[in-house]
Design a protein around this motif. Structure first.
Motif, PDB file in Angstrom:
ATOM      1  N   SER A  36      89.216 105.690  58.725  1.00 11.43           N
ATOM      2  CA  SER A  36      89.440 105.270  60.329  1.00 11.43           C
ATOM      3  C   SER A  36      89.484 106.716  61.199  1.00 11.43           C
ATOM      4  N   ALA A  37      90.336 107.425  60.845  1.00  9.96           N
ATOM      5  CA  ALA A  37      90.541 108.749  61.600  1.00  9.96           C
ATOM      6  C   ALA A  37      89.094 109.456  61.669  1.00  9.96           C
ATOM      7  N   LEU A  38      88.221 109.447  60.636  1.00  6.71           N
ATOM      8  CA  LEU A  38      87.068 110.254  60.829  1.00  6.71           C
ATOM      9  C   LEU A  38      86.104 109.673  62.034  1.00  6.71           C
ATOM     10  N   ILE A  39      86.219 107.984  61.581  1.00  2.00           N
ATOM     11  CA  ILE A  39      85.252 107.329  62.698  1.00  2.00           C
ATOM     12  C   ILE A  39      85.832 107.505  63.935  1.00  2.00           C
ATOM     13  N   ALA A  40      87.166 107.411  64.295  1.00  2.00           N
ATOM     14  CA  ALA A  40      87.690 107.653  65.765  1.00  2.00           C
ATOM     15  C   ALA A  40      87.547 109.105  66.212  1.00  2.00           C
ATOM     16  N   LYS A  41      87.410 110.218  65.385  1.00  2.00           N
ATOM     17  CA  LYS A  41      87.145 111.368  65.869  1.00  2.00           C
ATOM     18  C   LYS A  41      85.690 111.898  65.961  1.00  2.00           C
ATOM     19  N   LYS A  42      84.808 110.906  65.741  1.00  2.00           N
ATOM     20  CA  LYS A  42      83.323 110.903  66.145  1.00  2.00           C
ATOM     21  C   LYS A  42      82.761 112.080  64.881  1.00  2.00           C
ATOM     22  N   ALA A  43      83.283 112.068  63.614  1.00  2.00           N
ATOM     23  CA  ALA A  43      82.885 112.595  62.597  1.00  2.00           C
ATOM     24  C   ALA A  43      81.398 112.256  62.107  1.00  2.00           C
ATOM     25  N   PHE A  44      81.104 110.849  62.418  1.00  2.04           N
ATOM     26  CA  PHE A  44      79.820 110.216  61.936  1.00  2.04           C
ATOM     27  C   PHE A  44      78.918 109.707  63.334  1.00  2.04           C
ATOM     28  N   ASN A  45      77.796 109.921  63.253  1.00  2.50           N
ATOM     29  CA  ASN A  45      77.070 109.128  64.555  1.00  2.50           C
ATOM     30  C   ASN A  45      76.476 107.867  64.189  1.00  2.50           C
ATOM     31  N   PHE A  46      76.818 107.376  62.857  1.00  2.00           N
ATOM     32  CA  PHE A  46      76.443 105.883  62.604  1.00  2.00           C
ATOM     33  C   PHE A  46      77.126 105.569  61.315  1.00  2.00           C
ATOM     34  N   VAL A  47      77.666 104.259  61.567  1.00  2.11           N
ATOM     35  CA  VAL A  47      78.360 103.675  60.102  1.00  2.11           C
ATOM     36  C   VAL A  47      77.587 102.540  59.757  1.00  2.11           C
ATOM     37  N   ASN A  48      77.322 102.437  58.537  1.00  2.00           N
ATOM     38  CA  ASN A  48      76.894 101.091  57.944  1.00  2.00           C
ATOM     39  C   ASN A  48      77.839 100.737  56.975  1.00  2.00           C
TER      40      ASN A  48
END
Length: 460
Positions: A193-205
């Protein structure tokens, strides 16, 4: 002390595999390496990316003799069924075959003054969160097209199938895909969740539970990171008065029971026209009574344990509640049923939509069968669900199937088949099944972003 992920084998409850999760610092560093590697990967010719991805797929195939028993230990699928490489290869191969056309520029116009077109640009870093029920096939649905399109990929696999991501990464790296371009990570929920919240990724599937999908969307809230979700289903079958009865029974019951019912698009409720109902039920019960529940490592076993005692208990609870409310259970408890992961497959009749077994996702070897008298009744019942992944219609009339299909709230309409993912078609759903779409041309479009070019030429 860091967290350790443990895969508990449903065969005997032992710890089959365990891995330490990455610390938040190590996870962010790995994501940064994926981002740094993306431009160079995207700059490679499309043909080279395709070649490397398909070499990785072949390398997974070369491991199949080890993978099949490993899957039996991790999630209980009998070894007699031979693993997932057929579908794994089919899906990746199709996406490789259509990549040139799917990723080609969209030409709008060109004349002496202007040139206008739209390019498909890779998102950047794609996080794939894959489930345990078909761990190789569900992962490759996104991994292959994401890499082919020029993204780098981080794969986070389910704890129940802990070794799958590790195997896939090793195979792809051995084939020449750079280590930072495709990474397998062992992550806990908070770090993910922290990685996603900090924009570590550009797309999540994400493929998994409704609760898990909500957690992904909450983590991405306000980041404008795209999130694609496939969150399960309660897929119906409808057998009409003109259906090929034997084919309908064989396919729908297999769709309900194969893999111990642990299929995203498994058949969980069946509606049969009153003229076919008695014969359908008799044949269905005979098929299920012929199953051999047992150790998935034995060739004679046709249905293995559910992947986890907790999953089996949910199915037991749904069955018990339904029977207490008046449902009829047609399969006697099998000798191998241990009250734990080994669960007797069950057919229920006299069920209603007031019962959880006809509303909640069961994700196990149970199916409720109801009698209907018209298309209108069947349509209303099929739509009476929070989910919408697939629906299976059984008739000899294509036009009738299309008319009914147009009225069903679902992602895929099958006629005279079920429980199959065609890579040429978009894999998608509606309602609480989630949003987005994988495979097909649309799968490539969802793994890229459009970029428009409006070029005015200098004229004398």
């Amino acid at each position: 002390m860091g967290q350790t992920l443990k895969c508990i084998s449903p065969i005997d409850g032992s710890v089959f595999a365990e891995r330490d999760v990455l610390s938040p610092e190590a996870a962010f560093d790995a994501a940064a390496r994926a981002r740094a590697a993306q431009a160079a990967w995207a700059a490679r010719p499309l043909a080279e990316r395709i070649r490397l991805v398909m070499a990785g797929v072949a390398a997974v195939g070369a491991m199949n003799d080890e993978i099949v028993p490993e899957l039996a230990h991790m999630m209980g699928r009998p070894v007699r069924f031979g693993g997932e490489f057929g579908g794994f290869n089919e899906r990746a191969s199709h996406m490789a075959e259509i990549a040139d056309e799917a990723l080609a520029d969209i030409k709008v116009s060109e004349d002496a003054t202007f040139k206008r077109y739209i390019k498909h640009i890779p998102h950047g870093v794609v996080l794939v969160v894959a489930p345990w029920n078909y761990p190789y096939m569900t992962a490759i649905n996104t991994v292959a097209p994401a890499l082919i399109a020029g993204n780098t990929v981080v794969l986070k696999h389910a704890t129940q199938t802990l070794l799958v991501g590790e195997r896939m990464a090793a195979a792809f790296h051995s084939a020449g895909v750079p280590a930072d371009v495709f990474q397998n990570m062992f992550l806990d929920h908070d770090t993910t969740s922290a990685l996603i919240a900090k924009k570590a990724f550009n797309f999540v599937n994400f493929t998994g539970s409704v609760g898990g999908g909500k957690a992904m969307e909450r983590a991405a809230a306000g980041t404008f990171t795209g999130v694609g979700t496939e969150l399960g289903g309660k897929d119906p079958g409808y057998v009409m008065e003109d259906a090929d009865l034997d084919a309908a029974v064989d396919t729908l019951i297999d769709g309900a029971m194969f893999n111990s019912g642990q299929c995203c698009c498994g058949i969980e409720r069946i509606y049969v026209h009153e003229s076919q109902y008695d014969a359908f039920l008799e044949k269905a019960v005979a098929i299920v009574k012929g199953y051999t529940l047992g150790n998935p490592m034995e060739q004679d076993t046709t249905i293995g344990p559910m992947a986890n005692v907790r999953f089996a208990q949910e199915v037991r609870d749904q069955i018990a509640e339904a029977v207490e409310a008046g449902a009829i259970a047609h399969i006697e408890t099998m000798a191998a049923d241990d009250g734990g992961a080994y669960l007797t497959p069950q057919i229920l009749t006299n069920v209603t939509h007031d019962m959880r077994v006809m509303q909640d996702e069961s994700f196990g070897p149970v199916v409720g069968i109801m009698k209907v008298s018209s298309d209108e009744e069947a349509i209303a019942l099929m739509n009476d669900s929070q989910f919408g992944l697939t629906a299976s219609l059984w008739t000899q009339d294509v036009d009738r199937a299309v008319r009914i299909g147009d009225q069903i709230e679902t992602g895929t309409v099958f006629m005279n088949r079920a429980d199959y993912l065609d890579p040429g078609l978009c894999w998608t759903g509606c309602k609480d099944t989630g949003r987005g779409g994988g495979l097909s041309v649309i799968g490539f479009h969802n793994l890229t972003r459009p970029k428009s070019y409006h070029l005015k030429k200098v004229t004398s």
